[in-house]
Design a protein around this motif. Structure first.
Motif, PDB file in Angstrom:
ATOM      1  N   ARG A 169       5.996  17.258 -10.362  1.00  0.00           N
ATOM      2  CA  ARG A 169       5.301  17.856  -9.224  1.00  0.00           C
ATOM      3  C   ARG A 169       4.846  16.746  -8.280  1.00  0.00           C
ATOM      4  N   PRO A 170       4.424  17.083  -7.051  1.00  0.00           N
ATOM      5  CA  PRO A 170       3.921  16.049  -6.149  1.00  0.00           C
ATOM      6  C   PRO A 170       2.721  15.330  -6.757  1.00  0.00           C
ATOM      7  N   ALA A 171       2.613  14.040  -6.477  1.00  0.00           N
ATOM      8  CA  ALA A 171       1.506  13.246  -7.000  1.00  0.00           C
ATOM      9  C   ALA A 171       0.182  13.747  -6.435  1.00  0.00           C
ATOM     10  N   SER A 172      -0.874  13.695  -7.249  1.00  0.00           N
ATOM     11  CA  SER A 172      -2.207  14.090  -6.799  1.00  0.00           C
ATOM     12  C   SER A 172      -3.237  13.283  -7.570  1.00  0.00           C
ATOM     13  N   THR A 216       0.842  -1.195   0.000  1.00  0.00           N
ATOM     14  CA  THR A 216       0.000   0.000   0.000  1.00  0.00           C
ATOM     15  C   THR A 216       0.874   1.242   0.000  1.00  0.00           C
ATOM     16  N   SER A 217       0.546   2.160  -0.884  1.00  0.00           N
ATOM     17  CA  SER A 217       1.214   3.458  -0.937  1.00  0.00           C
ATOM     18  C   SER A 217       0.146   4.535  -0.797  1.00  0.00           C
ATOM     19  N   GLY A 218       0.396   5.490   0.076  1.00  0.00           N
ATOM     20  CA  GLY A 218      -0.618   6.517   0.298  1.00  0.00           C
ATOM     21  C   GLY A 218      -0.026   7.826   0.755  1.00  0.00           C
ATOM     22  N   THR A 219      -0.856   8.850   0.764  1.00  0.00           N
ATOM     23  CA  THR A 219      -0.409  10.189   1.169  1.00  0.00           C
ATOM     24  C   THR A 219      -0.918  10.567   2.549  1.00  0.00           C
ATOM     25  N   ALA A 256       1.458   3.877  -9.576  1.00  0.00           N
ATOM     26  CA  ALA A 256       0.061   4.254  -9.788  1.00  0.00           C
ATOM     27  C   ALA A 256      -0.289   5.503  -8.995  1.00  0.00           C
ATOM     28  N   LEU A 257       0.216   5.599  -7.760  1.00  0.00           N
ATOM     29  CA  LEU A 257      -0.036   6.798  -6.954  1.00  0.00           C
ATOM     30  C   LEU A 257       0.567   8.021  -7.639  1.00  0.00           C
ATOM     31  N   ALA A 258       1.750   7.868  -8.214  1.00  0.00           N
ATOM     32  CA  ALA A 258       2.401   8.976  -8.920  1.00  0.00           C
ATOM     33  C   ALA A 258       1.604   9.397 -10.149  1.00  0.00           C
ATOM     34  N   MET A 259       0.957   8.448 -10.816  1.00  0.00           N
ATOM     35  CA  MET A 259       0.175   8.752 -12.016  1.00  0.00           C
ATOM     36  C   MET A 259      -1.075   9.554 -11.711  1.00  0.00           C
ATOM     37  N   TRP A 306       6.425  11.640  -5.619  1.00  0.00           N
ATOM     38  CA  TRP A 306       6.642  12.636  -6.663  1.00  0.00           C
ATOM     39  C   TRP A 306       6.183  12.073  -8.005  1.00  0.00           C
ATOM     40  N   ASN A 307       5.512  12.902  -8.795  1.00  0.00           N
ATOM     41  CA  ASN A 307       5.177  12.548 -10.169  1.00  0.00           C
ATOM     42  C   ASN A 307       6.347  12.990 -11.041  1.00  0.00           C
ATOM     43  N   PRO A 308       7.235  12.056 -11.425  1.00  0.00           N
ATOM     44  CA  PRO A 308       8.447  12.466 -12.137  1.00  0.00           C
ATOM     45  C   PRO A 308       8.187  12.897 -13.574  1.00  0.00           C
TER      46      PRO A 308
END
Length: 242
Positions: free
Chosen positions: A177-180, A160-163, A202-205, A171-173
């Motif tokens: 910018r930060p992932a959202s 699990t990856s979460g904010t 997927a979280l970054a996307m 980070w969305n490379p």
């Protein structure tokens, strides 16, 4: 690795042997932490990225991790990037990989029923206590005392990856910018290192990660996700407990 690790062995083995297996597992995880830490100047990763250590002089483990990070960068169209924050930081792969290897080592040493959890990365093998499947709770993104899902499985990995705990740390490379868009992504599959990387990518996307995750089902990776505005999505065969 910046987290607490829990180990549970359900094997019918002598207590002394179980203690020995737990000790060996902890030793391996401490070895990984010492080698791959991005906070210790004398770690192998820090020496490699500073230029003090040549690639040909790196350990087999570090070379493996670098190769797999490169593979996953290609597989995720650049959304899983060990260089997303600038200097090399393979932590997004290393934690899941180290627990996957720990599980493989336990199995080779005779423990065929065990659970290893490191933060949001969990590897289960065989049946749990009483011969029942292992149960894994996926935390609700906003209410820490509640669960979004409870999963039930015998062999497999959950990442699990979460904010919701560390904020916008992913980070969305591609966009720079930060992932959202997504606040929680859980991936279930046969290999924890891959599941962990897929959850991070997927979280970054953001929301496009939902359709990307749907394509991973063919490879044996089921998923669940919660968007920033509270919508929940699951793949058809996610092993939700009855």
């Amino acid at each position: 690795m910046g987290t607490v690790v829990s180990i549970e062995l359900a094997d019918d083995l002598p207590p002394a042997r179980l203690t020995e297996l737990v000790g060996a597992t902890c030793a391996w995880l401490h070895e990984v932490d010492a080698r791959f830490s991005t906070y210790k100047d004398d770690s192998e990763v820090c020496r490699f990225r500073s230029g003090a250590l040549r690639l040909e002089d790196c350990s087999a483990d570090l070379r493996h991790v670098l190769d797999r990070c490169a593979d996953l960068w290609r597989d995720t169209d650049g959304y899983f990037d060990a260089y997303a924050s600038g200097p090399l930081d393979p932590s997004g792969y290393v934690k899941g990989w180290s627990v996957e290897v720990a599980s493989q080592r336990l199995a080779a040493a005779g423990s065929v029923r065990h659970y290893i959890g490191a933060g949001g990365d969990i590897r289960m093998r065989g049946a749990g206590p009483g011969g029942r499947p292992w149960r894994v709770g996926v935390r609700h993104p906003w209410e820490a005392d509640k669960l979004a899902w409870v999963l039930s499985l015998t062999d497999g990995a959950v990442a699990t990856s979460g904010t919701y705990e560390r904020g916008a740390h992913v980070w969305n490379p591609v966009a720079g910018r930060p992932a959202s868009g997504l606040c929680s992504v859980t991936v279930v599959g046969p290999d924890l290192a891959v599941a962990d990387a897929y959850a991070t990518a997927a979280l970054a996307m953001g929301e496009p990660g939902l359709s990307w995750l749907a394509k991973r089902v063919a490879d044996g990776y089921e998923s669940a996700a919660v968007t920033d505005d509270g919508r929940a999505f699951t793949s058809a065969n996610l092993p939700i407990a009855p």
